[in-house]
Design an enzyme around this catalytic site. Sequence first.
Site, PDB file in Angstrom:
ATOM      1  CG  ASP A   1      -7.098  -3.500  -2.509  1.00  0.00           C
ATOM      2  OD1 ASP A   1      -7.486  -2.599  -1.726  1.00  0.00           O
ATOM      3  OD2 ASP A   1      -5.898  -3.769  -2.226  1.00  0.00           O
TER       4      ASP A   1
ATOM      5  CB  SER B   1      -1.000  -0.048   1.087  1.00  0.00           C
ATOM      6  OG  SER B   1      -1.988   0.758   1.125  1.00  0.00           O
TER       7      SER B   1
ATOM      8  CG  HIS C   1      -5.420  -2.734   1.059  1.00  0.00           C
ATOM      9  ND1 HIS C   1      -4.895  -2.717  -0.235  1.00  0.00           N
ATOM     10  CD2 HIS C   1      -4.915  -1.770   1.760  1.00  0.00           C
ATOM     11  CE1 HIS C   1      -4.116  -1.716  -0.063  1.00  0.00           C
ATOM     12  NE2 HIS C   1      -3.911  -1.160   1.064  1.00  0.00           N
TER      13      HIS C   1
END
Lengths: 281, 281
Positions: free
Chosen positions: B224, B148, B256
Amino acid sequence: MSEIEVISENRCFDGVQKVCKHPSNTCGVDMTFAVYLPPQAEAGPVPVLWYLSGLTCTHENAMTKGGFQEHAAEHGIAVVFPDTSPRGEGVADDDAYDLGQGAGFYVNATREPWRPHFRMYDYVVSELRSVVCDNFPVNGAHGITGHSMGGHGALTIALRNPDLYGSVSAFAPIANPTRSDWGRKQLSAYLGDDESAWGVHDSSILLEENGWKGDILVDQGSKDQFLDLLKPEALAAAMTRRRQPGQVRIQAGYDHSYYFVQTFAGDHVAWHAERLHATHN
Amino acid sequence: MSEIEVISENRCFDGVQKVCKHPSNTCGVDMTFAVYLPPQAEAGPVPVLWYLSGLTCTHENAMTKGGFQEHAAEHGIAVVFPDTSPRGEGVADDDAYDLGQGAGFYVNATREPWRPHFRMYDYVVSELRSVVCDNFPVNGAHGITGHSMGGHGALTIALRNPDLYGSVSAFAPIANPTRSDWGRKQLSAYLGDDESAWGVHDSSILLEENGWKGDILVDQGSKDQFLDLLKPEALAAAMTRRRQPGQVRIQAGYDHSYYFVQTFAGDHVAWHAERLHATHN
């Protein structure tokens, strides 16, 4: 069909990690648990490994830090992570970390204030087993393991219910609670001071008296900071005297943490899978 | 020799997981980081994989939930987990989860109140690298990855420093921060509103302009929940236009979470290890 609510679902190693909640008749409150379903469960029922956690833990600790999913996916078995006690505002508790909420010790309490909700033995052996079998694609081959207080739970539950479990192992179990401060305090609080009621919750005693139908795998770190409370020597001695097939492996340099558990998680999953697949084929 | 304090050490997969603290000149506060040393490090220096974490994380999240240690032990590489920002009472912060402490974005802030401490770019590229190289048995083969915001950090840091890194990959990176609300807010706060200063912190722009000397591995879950903010399509398009060797793998069903990261951690560790061992042999 038991009523369960799915709290979360995450894809993991081509299977799915679920967290669920259900109203428990046994504990008299809603209980949360986690279950990992491997990819093989999409094709049909798979064996189940029960993982019982230690003091202070919820369903979440081993689910996030134990590293079981990768191995469960490889070997095609589900893993169930129960909570370690009933919880909530109406449930008795104690300021100590090792009594009350987070410390159910896998017994059915007979003493106040614990008696109404603290029934983790029946919860794991009966109620949650039914919930899992009713709601997920698992077959009748169940193994059981756990860490510390959960290792105690796994060993005592299996030894008392050989018809329900095909395999048993433990990570750094509280192995002789009737002789340890991790045990005497809790058994006294939950069951009362008559020690004759305690022996069925001591794996060293149970093993020497009754043995186990298969072999047993126990891992114990040599640098575990709680060795004096865990008393693996009592279990090893009972195994020897009973001529019980199995092994207590002292793992050099390992402590009591999840770094220890995750290091040997693969061994335990493979060991259970081999026995559970064999019994169900 | 840099001065470091070892906070904890746990044996893990026959190696050791350490957490350390050191006074950082770059950030002007004490910084905490974790390093996993595989068993092979006892015999001599090993390559290093840097893992940069995402918004809200410390050094601890991926260390406990990423599942990297098992694979690092198998492949004989160390893994470093830096924190994601300076922290403490004298350090600026914001009520939002995505700005300030826990959200350093791997830039050197030039604007108040962030300028004095928020220098995570220099910290990761220079200072912590020296600390790691001075204090642990690692060689000069360094790879970098992250998740991320940390995937953004890994890609931008590698693309700007090809001499320092031999391999780069990312898990669900913030791939086009100059066009995303995960990026514009932070780059504006840390660097000011002149967008010409932002491009060197956008991996899609950097990749299309400069390319990368090797191949690139990016994994992205198809489910995600932050796809609109991550913008993997910008990175994939830049790779295509640049004819950049590499792959952006869309992984069906993954979200995610760390369940996604741990599922592909093994692939990334093996991928880096292959490249790092090759460059150093």
